[in-house]
Design a protein around this motif. Structure first.
Motif: not given
Length: 341
Positions: A238-247, A287-297
């Protein structure tokens, strides 16, 4: 002018205390009688009243002396009052912590009857582990987590047994069957921590540093280390695509929502529903709503998360969304986009 005995009766102090105040220069009588008895003037009585009031507020005699004397008593008094206030705040915080710990023990005592003749009652076990728990969690956090653990215990125990069986079978950490269990372990941890990833990481760190806390939950240190290796591989992918702060910003408590979405997606796949139907468009919107919620918009984070799960085969093991479902989402999205003239 009051003699020491009269002043003692008026104030409720002992003569011995008044003698001590005189000896240390805190409240010195203004005069003495011909017979040598201490005589206190009205100003002395007012000073004594100030001393008593400050004693009731928790000040020590040395601080009181500094506050009532000196070239700048107001400035000194302000500093001493601020210091005393800080000490009181610290004492209140400590009292609250002790109260929470007592409440936690009281909550755990209720489990004794359910223990059914265990060698050691639950509250005694917890009492022994309290220092290790308290080094990582406040009593309030701990009470919430342990209450939640009792609610989820029946779901955890089979998962622990399955992981232990794979460990004994020497299944490698990157094997699909273990990775599926690692995803379940992470999902259960998020349920335990109400989706708080930082709290879950703290819980894992506590188990690592104090293995006896894991044993309290029925997890052997070897099992914990084994599943930890599998989880570490997922986190690295996962961290190959997102940094620690994003995680740390991710909402990791949506496992049940993704499972519900996967049930709907699988139904559309099995029924062969067209990608331009209202059902397909609703699936894409969910799908889009769940992904947005997971990523905090966070739009950039949404893209990174989608890319991670689409391109990392290891992350796909155990996740309810299969490659076929991801392909379906892509087809629906392409069908929904306006075609070029």
């Amino acid at each position: 002018m009051l003699k020491v005995g009269e002043l003692a009766r008026q104030t409720g102090l002992t003569v011995r205390t008044l003698h001590h105040y005189d000896q240390i220069g805190l409240v010195v009588p203004s005069a003495r009688s011909e017979a040598g008895y201490r005589l206190y003037a009205p100003a002395d009585v007012r000073r004594l009243q100030s001393v008593q009031a400050l004693r009731d507020l928790g000040f020590g005699l040395a601080r009181i002396a500094q506050m009532l004397a000196g070239p700048a008593p107001d400035r000194v008094a302000r500093a001493q009052i601020e210091a005393q206030l800080r000490e009181v705040d610290a004492a209140i915080a400590r009292s609250r912590q002790v109260r929470e710990q007592l409440s936690l023990l009281l909550q755990t005592v209720a489990l004794d009857e359910a223990g059914g003749g265990a060698d050691e009652s639950p509250w005694r076990q917890l009492l022994q582990l309290l220092p290790a728990f308290s080094a990582h969690f406040s009593a309030r956090e701990l009470r919430s987590v342990l209450r939640r653990w009792q609610q989820l215990r029946a779901q955890w125990l089979p998962l622990i047994e399955q992981v232990e069986a794979l460990r004994l079978a020497l299944v490698p950490a990157d094997a699909p069957q273990l990775q599926r269990l690692a995803q379940q372990w992470m999902d259960q941890s998020m349920r335990l921590m109400h989706g708080n990833l930082a709290l879950a990481l703290r819980w894992a760190r506590m188990h690592e540093q104090a293995p006896e806390t894991a044993r309290h939950q029925g997890i052997a240190p070897a099992t914990l280390q084994y599943i930890g290796q599998a989880i570490a591989l997922r986190m690295a992918a996962l961290q190959r695509h997102v940094d620690a702060d994003q995680l740390m910003r991710l909402d990791a408590g949506l496992a049940s929502r993704w499972q519900q979405w996967a049930v709907l997606a699988q139904r559309l796949l099995e029924q062969g529903t067209g990608v331009q139907t209202p059902e397909a468009r609703r699936l894409l919107a969910q799908w889009d709503a769940l992904l947005a919620r997971m990523a905090r918009q966070d739009a950039a984070l949404q893209v990174a998360i989608a890319r991670a799960y689409a391109s990392e085969p290891l992350l796909q093991h155990g996740h309810p969304v299969t490659p076929a479902m991801r392909a379906l989402v892509q087809r629906i999205r392409e069908a929904s986009e306006p075609s070029e003239a």
